[in-house]
Write a protein that holds these residues in place. Structure first.
Motif, PDB file in Angstrom:
ATOM      1  N   MET A   7      52.317  46.325  38.498  1.00 34.22           N
ATOM      2  CA  MET A   7      53.351  45.312  38.666  1.00 34.22           C
ATOM      3  C   MET A   7      52.890  43.969  38.439  1.00 34.22           C
ATOM      4  O   MET A   7      53.948  43.328  37.911  1.00 34.22           O
ATOM      5  CB  MET A   7      53.836  45.687  40.082  1.00 34.22           C
ATOM      6  CG  MET A   7      54.471  47.112  40.392  1.00 34.22           C
ATOM      7  SD  MET A   7      56.262  47.212  39.827  1.00 34.22           S
ATOM      8  CE  MET A   7      56.938  45.872  40.828  1.00 34.22           C
ATOM      9  N   LEU A   8      51.965  43.519  38.875  1.00 33.98           N
ATOM     10  CA  LEU A   8      51.535  42.027  38.557  1.00 33.98           C
ATOM     11  C   LEU A   8      51.525  41.852  37.249  1.00 33.98           C
ATOM     12  O   LEU A   8      52.055  40.901  36.640  1.00 33.98           O
ATOM     13  CB  LEU A   8      50.035  41.766  39.102  1.00 33.98           C
ATOM     14  CG  LEU A   8      50.253  41.513  40.563  1.00 33.98           C
ATOM     15  CD1 LEU A   8      48.769  41.221  41.244  1.00 33.98           C
ATOM     16  CD2 LEU A   8      51.166  40.496  41.008  1.00 33.98           C
ATOM     17  N   LEU A   9      50.958  42.677  36.195  1.00 34.67           N
ATOM     18  CA  LEU A   9      50.831  42.387  34.948  1.00 34.67           C
ATOM     19  C   LEU A   9      52.181  42.609  34.217  1.00 34.67           C
ATOM     20  O   LEU A   9      52.372  41.700  33.308  1.00 34.67           O
ATOM     21  CB  LEU A   9      49.984  43.344  34.317  1.00 34.67           C
ATOM     22  CG  LEU A   9      48.357  43.332  34.798  1.00 34.67           C
ATOM     23  CD1 LEU A   9      47.581  44.248  34.225  1.00 34.67           C
ATOM     24  CD2 LEU A   9      47.918  41.910  34.214  1.00 34.67           C
ATOM     25  N   ASN A  10      52.967  43.408  34.809  1.00 37.41           N
ATOM     26  CA  ASN A  10      54.453  43.520  34.168  1.00 37.41           C
ATOM     27  C   ASN A  10      55.253  42.295  34.731  1.00 37.41           C
ATOM     28  O   ASN A  10      55.959  41.751  34.094  1.00 37.41           O
ATOM     29  CB  ASN A  10      54.994  44.780  34.743  1.00 37.41           C
ATOM     30  CG  ASN A  10      56.441  44.965  34.074  1.00 37.41           C
ATOM     31  OD1 ASN A  10      56.843  44.859  32.806  1.00 37.41           O
ATOM     32  ND2 ASN A  10      57.409  45.232  34.935  1.00 37.41           N
ATOM     33  N   GLY A  11      54.895  41.886  35.734  1.00 37.31           N
ATOM     34  CA  GLY A  11      55.705  40.509  36.207  1.00 37.31           C
ATOM     35  C   GLY A  11      55.107  39.467  35.461  1.00 37.31           C
ATOM     36  O   GLY A  11      56.040  38.361  35.108  1.00 37.31           O
ATOM     37  N   GLN A  39      45.361  37.220  40.803  1.00 31.03           N
ATOM     38  CA  GLN A  39      44.900  38.726  41.122  1.00 31.03           C
ATOM     39  C   GLN A  39      43.986  39.137  42.156  1.00 31.03           C
ATOM     40  O   GLN A  39      43.346  40.214  41.942  1.00 31.03           O
ATOM     41  CB  GLN A  39      44.821  39.299  39.667  1.00 31.03           C
ATOM     42  CG  GLN A  39      46.018  39.184  38.798  1.00 31.03           C
ATOM     43  CD  GLN A  39      45.780  39.552  37.436  1.00 31.03           C
ATOM     44  OE1 GLN A  39      44.935  40.515  37.274  1.00 31.03           O
ATOM     45  NE2 GLN A  39      46.934  39.330  36.480  1.00 31.03           N
ATOM     46  N   ASP A  40      43.788  38.497  43.222  1.00 33.90           N
ATOM     47  CA  ASP A  40      42.786  38.623  44.122  1.00 33.90           C
ATOM     48  C   ASP A  40      43.569  39.493  45.434  1.00 33.90           C
ATOM     49  O   ASP A  40      44.104  38.801  46.474  1.00 33.90           O
ATOM     50  CB  ASP A  40      41.798  37.372  44.527  1.00 33.90           C
ATOM     51  CG  ASP A  40      40.731  37.896  45.572  1.00 33.90           C
ATOM     52  OD1 ASP A  40      40.891  38.961  46.189  1.00 33.90           O
ATOM     53  OD2 ASP A  40      40.114  36.909  45.892  1.00 33.90           O
ATOM     54  N   VAL A  41      43.688  40.701  45.108  1.00 39.90           N
ATOM     55  CA  VAL A  41      44.835  41.275  46.251  1.00 39.90           C
ATOM     56  C   VAL A  41      44.337  41.560  47.746  1.00 39.90           C
ATOM     57  O   VAL A  41      44.757  41.310  48.452  1.00 39.90           O
ATOM     58  CB  VAL A  41      45.264  42.760  45.756  1.00 39.90           C
ATOM     59  CG1 VAL A  41      45.898  43.563  46.623  1.00 39.90           C
ATOM     60  CG2 VAL A  41      45.839  42.717  44.261  1.00 39.90           C
ATOM     61  N   GLU A  42      42.886  41.657  47.440  1.00 38.66           N
ATOM     62  CA  GLU A  42      41.968  41.557  48.793  1.00 38.66           C
ATOM     63  C   GLU A  42      42.353  40.423  49.633  1.00 38.66           C
ATOM     64  O   GLU A  42      42.339  40.548  50.967  1.00 38.66           O
ATOM     65  CB  GLU A  42      40.669  42.203  48.574  1.00 38.66           C
ATOM     66  CG  GLU A  42      40.274  43.704  48.477  1.00 38.66           C
ATOM     67  CD  GLU A  42      41.238  44.358  49.412  1.00 38.66           C
ATOM     68  OE1 GLU A  42      41.063  44.340  50.455  1.00 38.66           O
ATOM     69  OE2 GLU A  42      41.731  45.384  48.893  1.00 38.66           O
ATOM     70  N   ALA A  43      42.056  39.444  49.082  1.00 38.65           N
ATOM     71  CA  ALA A  43      42.109  37.882  49.796  1.00 38.65           C
ATOM     72  C   ALA A  43      43.326  37.909  50.213  1.00 38.65           C
ATOM     73  O   ALA A  43      43.807  37.467  51.183  1.00 38.65           O
ATOM     74  CB  ALA A  43      41.907  36.753  48.810  1.00 38.65           C
ATOM     75  N   ALA A  44      44.653  38.098  49.310  1.00 34.83           N
ATOM     76  CA  ALA A  44      45.994  37.962  49.929  1.00 34.83           C
ATOM     77  C   ALA A  44      46.136  39.044  51.044  1.00 34.83           C
ATOM     78  O   ALA A  44      46.992  38.586  51.776  1.00 34.83           O
ATOM     79  CB  ALA A  44      46.787  38.431  48.656  1.00 34.83           C
ATOM     80  N   ARG A  45      45.647  40.282  51.134  1.00 34.85           N
ATOM     81  CA  ARG A  45      45.857  41.049  52.063  1.00 34.85           C
ATOM     82  C   ARG A  45      45.262  40.479  53.365  1.00 34.85           C
ATOM     83  O   ARG A  45      45.641  40.609  54.440  1.00 34.85           O
ATOM     84  CB  ARG A  45      44.919  42.475  51.964  1.00 34.85           C
ATOM     85  CG  ARG A  45      45.866  43.429  51.165  1.00 34.85           C
ATOM     86  CD  ARG A  45      45.106  44.677  51.262  1.00 34.85           C
ATOM     87  NE  ARG A  45      45.794  45.750  50.647  1.00 34.85           N
ATOM     88  CZ  ARG A  45      45.455  46.148  49.257  1.00 34.85           C
ATOM     89  NH1 ARG A  45      44.431  45.763  48.774  1.00 34.85           N
ATOM     90  NH2 ARG A  45      46.223  47.324  48.670  1.00 34.85           N
ATOM     91  N   SER A  46      44.086  39.995  53.376  1.00 34.31           N
ATOM     92  CA  SER A  46      43.592  39.369  54.466  1.00 34.31           C
ATOM     93  C   SER A  46      44.265  38.229  54.981  1.00 34.31           C
ATOM     94  O   SER A  46      44.570  37.960  56.247  1.00 34.31           O
ATOM     95  CB  SER A  46      41.908  38.742  54.068  1.00 34.31           C
ATOM     96  OG  SER A  46      41.525  37.926  55.064  1.00 34.31           O
TER      97      SER A  46
END
Length: 192
Positions: A44-48, A151-158
């Motif tokens: 979805m991120l790449l599509n975005g 695209q650092d999903v883990e950091a965003a989750r944190s």
């Protein structure tokens, strides 16, 4: 409770409506993608990013901020799965309880705009029918947004977890969330 809110569409006497622009529709697919795993979310991120490029070329850049919608979707997924008692950002109003901070945020957001563009944005006093709005550090949201752009999903989750658990950054910017009734009381833009 008297709080402050910035808007381009409200006027005195209005009762605020959650998601009046239906922007949740832009974030919800990202939250749903996380239900199917990180791979789906990355797709979805790449599509975005692709859609962002297309919309920029079409002059529709305003609606193409995939990082914002992805960040909101990720925050909503974390809230639903780990913090269900918290107000969701997608169905809440955002307020400030400090007038000086509200003025500073107004100028940070709109100070570089032309006077004509800035004149479209108003700072209002709002009467909120909620004695316990939830206080969150907007800086943590901004850090999550930056992580999504990388695209650092883990950091965003944190950062989302810190946000909903009520933690704060070194330099917090407090926003108050509520989904309760809110009525625009007075336009104080002239005091800026």
């Amino acid at each position: 409770m008297l709080l402050y809110h910035m808007s381009q569409t409200l006027k005195c006497g209005d009762t605020m409506t959650p998601d009046f622009q239906r922007l949740n529709d832009l974030s919800e697919p990202f939250a749903q993608a996380l239900d199917h795993g990180d791979g789906c979310f990355y797709a979805m991120l790449l599509n975005g990013k692709y859609l962002y490029a297309v919309l920029c070329k079409s002059g529709l850049r305003e609606w193409s901020n995939y990082a914002k919608w992805a960040t909101e979707g990720l925050f909503e997924h974390i809230r639903r799965t780990e913090f269900p008692a918290c107000y969701g950002r997608l169905n809440s109003f955002f307020f400030y309880d400090n007038l000086d901070d509200s003025k500073r945020l107004y100028w940070e957001a709109w100070g570089d705009e032309t006077e004509e563009e800035r004149a479209k944005v108003h700072l209002f006093e709002v009467e909120l029918d909620d004695e316990m709005p939830q206080r969150r550090d907007m800086t943590l949201y901004d850090k999550a947004y930056d992580a999504i752009e990388k695209q650092d999903v883990e950091a965003a989750r944190s950062y989302a977890r810190q946000y909903f658990s009520g933690e704060q950054s070194d330099k917090p910017v407090w926003e108050l969330l509520s989904s309760k009734k809110a009525v625009v009381y007075r336009d104080i833009t002239g005091t800026l």
